[in-house]
Design a protein around this motif. Structure first.
Motif, short mmCIF file in Angstrom:
data_model
loop_
_atom_site.label_atom_id
_atom_site.label_comp_id
_atom_site.label_asym_id
_atom_site.label_seq_id
_atom_site.Cartn_x
_atom_site.Cartn_y
_atom_site.Cartn_z
N ILE A 115 -7.79 -4.10 -1.25
CA ILE A 115 -7.13 -3.13 -1.24
C ILE A 115 -8.72 -3.00 -2.82
O ILE A 115 -9.06 -3.39 -3.37
CB ILE A 115 -6.36 -3.38 -1.61
N ALA A 121 -8.23 -0.34 2.79
CA ALA A 121 -8.01 -1.53 2.51
C ALA A 121 -8.51 -2.03 3.64
O ALA A 121 -8.45 -1.59 4.61
CB ALA A 121 -6.65 -1.47 2.66
N ILE A 128 0.88 -0.94 0.28
CA ILE A 128 0.07 -0.28 0.38
C ILE A 128 0.97 1.20 0.02
O ILE A 128 0.93 2.65 -0.77
CB ILE A 128 -0.76 0.42 1.05
N GLN A 137 -6.22 -10.04 2.77
CA GLN A 137 -5.97 -8.81 2.83
C GLN A 137 -7.10 -7.93 1.19
O GLN A 137 -7.19 -8.62 0.18
CB GLN A 137 -5.17 -7.29 2.21
#
Length: 237
Positions: A195, A184, A169, A193
């Motif tokens: 995003i 996120a 990121i 994760q």
């Protein structure tokens, strides 16, 4: 023997560090749902499909008005996502109220999630419940990246992946501007994760997100899609 002990100690270090990083986000404040198109869904008439879609949209609007759902959005290639302000158990109890889900049109994945703070973004999301429906703008230039741990690789068990995604990121933001990353989310239990980012480049900036360190090492996989999603959920202007 020395090599084995070093590997064990290093894995233990990664696990301990990653646990702390995971814990700092929270314990699953929100619930995220993937609606994956069921490849084995029954063949039904267009009228039946239209009826299910109408019921699907009406149910979304109802759950937003009841302040249970924060947002919903389809992928450009099919399927979509839900984001709930309820815990996993409450969300699972709600989902079958959707006629399209009850009719097995989708295969669901349900995760407890927390926001990953970046730039000036808070640890909570912004709801749009007090806005008139006509005032909610749906973004056409948002893209979505999902990072998943490669569970076929035995080394992934010792690595919670938050730190590496945070690094990605920061790298993308430095290269493309601080407003590139919209938001996120961290999936609890080391499930990866998510995003959301914006780009006016046709097809987005997939190469930048494929550069994730753990993707290159084969410890994670990723999916990249364009998504139709309401602006403001991540408190962006």
């Amino acid at each position: 023997m020395k090599h084995t002990m070093t590997r064990i100690l290093f894995s233990a270090f990664l696990f301990s560090l990653s646990f702390l990083l995971s814990a700092q986000y929270g314990n699953g404040r929100y619930t995220f749902v993937f609606l994956n198109t069921n490849p084995n869904k029954a063949e039904i008439s267009k009228a039946a499909v239209d009826s299910l879609q109408t019921g699907h949209m009406n149910n979304i609007n109802r759950l937003v008005k009841e302040r249970k759902m924060i947002a919903a959005g389809p992928f450009f290639t099919g399927g979509g996502v839900f984001l709930f302000d309820t815990n996993v158990e409450e969300t699972k109890a709600i989902l079958n109220s959707d006629p399209a889900i009850a009719a097995d049109r989708y295969i669901l994945e349900v995760f407890a999630v927390d926001p990953i703070p970046h730039n000036a973004v808070n640890k909570t999301l912004c709801t749009l419940w007090d806005k008139n429906e006509a005032d909610v703008e749906m973004a056409m230039n948002y893209y979505f990246v999902r990072y998943k741990p490669n569970k076929e690789n035995e080394d992934i068990a010792a690595v919670k992946t938050n730190r590496f995604t945070e690094n990605l990121i920061k790298s993308v933001s430095k290269k493309n501007g601080q407003n590139t990353i919209i938001g996120a989310l961290n999936l609890n239990d080391n499930e990866g994760q998510l995003i959301f980012y914006q780009s006016d480049i046709e097809g987005g900036m997939e190469a930048d997100f494929a550069a994730h360190e753990l993707v290159k090492k084969g410890l994670m996989t990723y999916e990249h899609s364009q998504i139709y999603f309401p602006k403001g959920v991540f408190c962006e202007n």
